[in-house]
Design a protein around this motif. Sequence first.
Motif, short mmCIF file in Angstrom:
data_model
loop_
_atom_site.label_atom_id
_atom_site.label_comp_id
_atom_site.label_asym_id
_atom_site.label_seq_id
_atom_site.Cartn_x
_atom_site.Cartn_y
_atom_site.Cartn_z
N ILE A 1 0.83 -1.52 0.04
CA ILE A 1 -0.39 -0.39 -0.01
C ILE A 1 0.69 1.36 0.19
N GLY A 2 1.84 1.24 0.61
CA GLY A 2 2.78 2.48 1.54
C GLY A 2 3.73 2.33 2.03
N GLN A 3 4.70 3.70 1.89
CA GLN A 3 5.75 3.84 3.04
C GLN A 3 5.77 5.16 4.05
N LEU A 4 5.73 4.89 4.89
CA LEU A 4 5.62 6.49 5.36
C LEU A 4 7.36 6.38 6.19
N ASN A 5 7.85 7.99 5.43
CA ASN A 5 9.26 8.07 6.46
C ASN A 5 8.69 8.89 7.49
N MET A 6 9.27 8.41 8.77
CA MET A 6 8.77 9.56 10.26
C MET A 6 9.31 10.04 10.24
N LYS A 7 10.01 10.33 10.17
CA LYS A 7 11.33 12.25 9.46
C LYS A 7 10.44 13.22 9.61
N ASP A 8 9.28 13.25 8.31
CA ASP A 8 8.38 13.48 7.18
C ASP A 8 6.96 13.84 8.45
N VAL A 9 6.40 12.43 9.13
CA VAL A 9 5.27 11.94 9.82
C VAL A 9 5.52 13.26 10.92
N ALA A 10 6.77 12.83 11.73
CA ALA A 10 6.97 13.75 13.29
C ALA A 10 6.82 15.34 12.78
N LYS A 11 6.95 15.97 11.29
CA LYS A 11 7.39 16.91 11.58
C LYS A 11 5.45 17.51 11.69
N GLU A 12 4.71 16.91 11.73
CA GLU A 12 3.28 17.15 10.96
C GLU A 12 2.33 16.73 12.65
N ASP A 13 3.52 15.96 13.37
CA ASP A 13 2.20 15.48 14.53
C ASP A 13 2.59 16.17 15.81
N THR A 14 1.73 16.71 15.55
CA THR A 14 1.45 18.05 16.92
C THR A 14 0.90 16.92 18.51
N SER A 15 0.36 15.95 18.32
CA SER A 15 0.51 15.04 19.38
C SER A 15 1.71 14.48 19.94
N LYS A 16 2.78 13.85 19.24
CA LYS A 16 3.63 13.69 19.45
C LYS A 16 3.61 12.02 20.01
N LEU A 17 3.03 11.50 18.75
CA LEU A 17 3.16 10.13 19.45
C LEU A 17 3.34 9.09 17.96
N PHE A 18 3.69 9.45 17.08
CA PHE A 18 4.51 8.62 16.37
C PHE A 18 6.17 8.91 16.69
N PRO A 19 7.21 7.43 16.54
CA PRO A 19 8.31 8.02 16.89
C PRO A 19 8.87 9.17 15.65
N ILE A 20 9.89 9.73 15.29
CA ILE A 20 10.90 10.36 15.29
C ILE A 20 11.92 10.08 14.09
N PHE B 1 2.41 15.65 4.06
CA PHE B 1 1.71 15.55 4.92
C PHE B 1 1.63 17.02 5.57
N GLU B 2 0.34 16.85 6.30
CA GLU B 2 0.00 18.70 6.90
C GLU B 2 -1.18 17.95 8.07
N ALA B 3 0.08 18.81 9.05
CA ALA B 3 -0.88 19.00 9.99
C ALA B 3 -2.73 19.45 10.26
N SER B 4 -3.33 18.66 11.10
CA SER B 4 -4.83 19.32 10.58
C SER B 4 -5.89 19.10 11.86
N LEU B 5 -7.08 19.36 11.70
CA LEU B 5 -7.71 19.70 13.27
C LEU B 5 -9.21 18.60 12.52
N THR B 6 -9.76 18.20 13.17
CA THR B 6 -10.57 17.36 12.57
C THR B 6 -12.15 16.90 14.44
N ILE B 7 -12.91 17.07 13.12
CA ILE B 7 -14.11 16.76 14.56
C ILE B 7 -14.56 15.90 13.74
N PRO B 8 -15.87 15.29 14.95
CA PRO B 8 -16.14 13.98 14.61
C PRO B 8 -17.42 14.12 13.28
#
Length: 310
Positions: free
Chosen positions: A104-123, A181-188
């Motif tokens: 399906i795909g691969q995600l480099n955590m360095k890219d993800v961490a930059k937009e992860d405002t929750s700080k849940l993903f590995p860096i 990747f782009e940080a966002s805010l979601t609603i239910p």
Amino acid sequence: MGILKGLFNWFSAEDAKGNKMNLGYVLDSEPKTPEDIQKVFKAFDLSQYYESIKPLMRPGIALSLTAAEDSGFELSESKIGGRPALKSDQEWPKNDNGESLSFIGQLNMKDVAKEDTSKLFPISGLLSFFFSTSEEDWGNDPKDRHQFRVLFTEDFSTLESKDFPENLEEDSIFSSSKIKFEASLTIPPSEHELIEGLIAEEDFENYYEASRGNNHQMLGYPGTVQGTMELECQLVTHGLFVNGGKGYEDLRRKELEQGKEDWILLLQINPDEDKTDALWGDSGCIYFWIRKQDLLNKDFNQVWSILQIH
């Protein structure tokens, strides 16, 4: 809300002082703050619900895809489709029938961490996602465990591009796309239990449109096709078959149900035939879920995947 981006060019609203607010900027950026969500609510005539929804907002990460030749990617670069980068001694994941899973795909955590405002993903590290697209395994049966895999690679020293297995059907191989990747805010979403009793019937359609999620995202509230999935993940990973409501009526549900809050969205991928040639089920969407503590511990062995279709 990414699916609604094109609509916002048509909306304008007034602030408390009667000044015109241009919502067009949302076209180029996902809502990131409560104020952004407030403007969306204003556009959909939902302002009276803003204060009730505000405490329910969750940060997420929106993914935008751009078709690109697979040969142009760095080995560990984030992408959807194409050939995976796996460790030299890592075999291509298979299901319990010995059939190769689709990459399906691969995600480099360095890219993800930059937009992860929750700080849940590995860096750092690489997450690789595989799924059985040759069969419609919905994720409502504990036996579906072998129909998907998520691999986490921390050491890149032995990474190599893997060729597709001979037994992988052509329609289970997807074209490659770059990811933004782009940080966002979601609603239910409108069908979420948190919304029950909050939205008047005459405003429900507007809320449905305002709350529709992104096609591709991580964390936050997913863009659902057939309803929420946290309880389903909790029950099925404890051995309950939940198709047709059977597992929901099991006596063990009451004891297990409190654990549904542990599950968070790891990745949601919608079919995007124009970019990836991908189509699973009847225009379905694949969701990968993980317990929050497992994500913090970098343990991806207990991820659960669900396929929902229109």
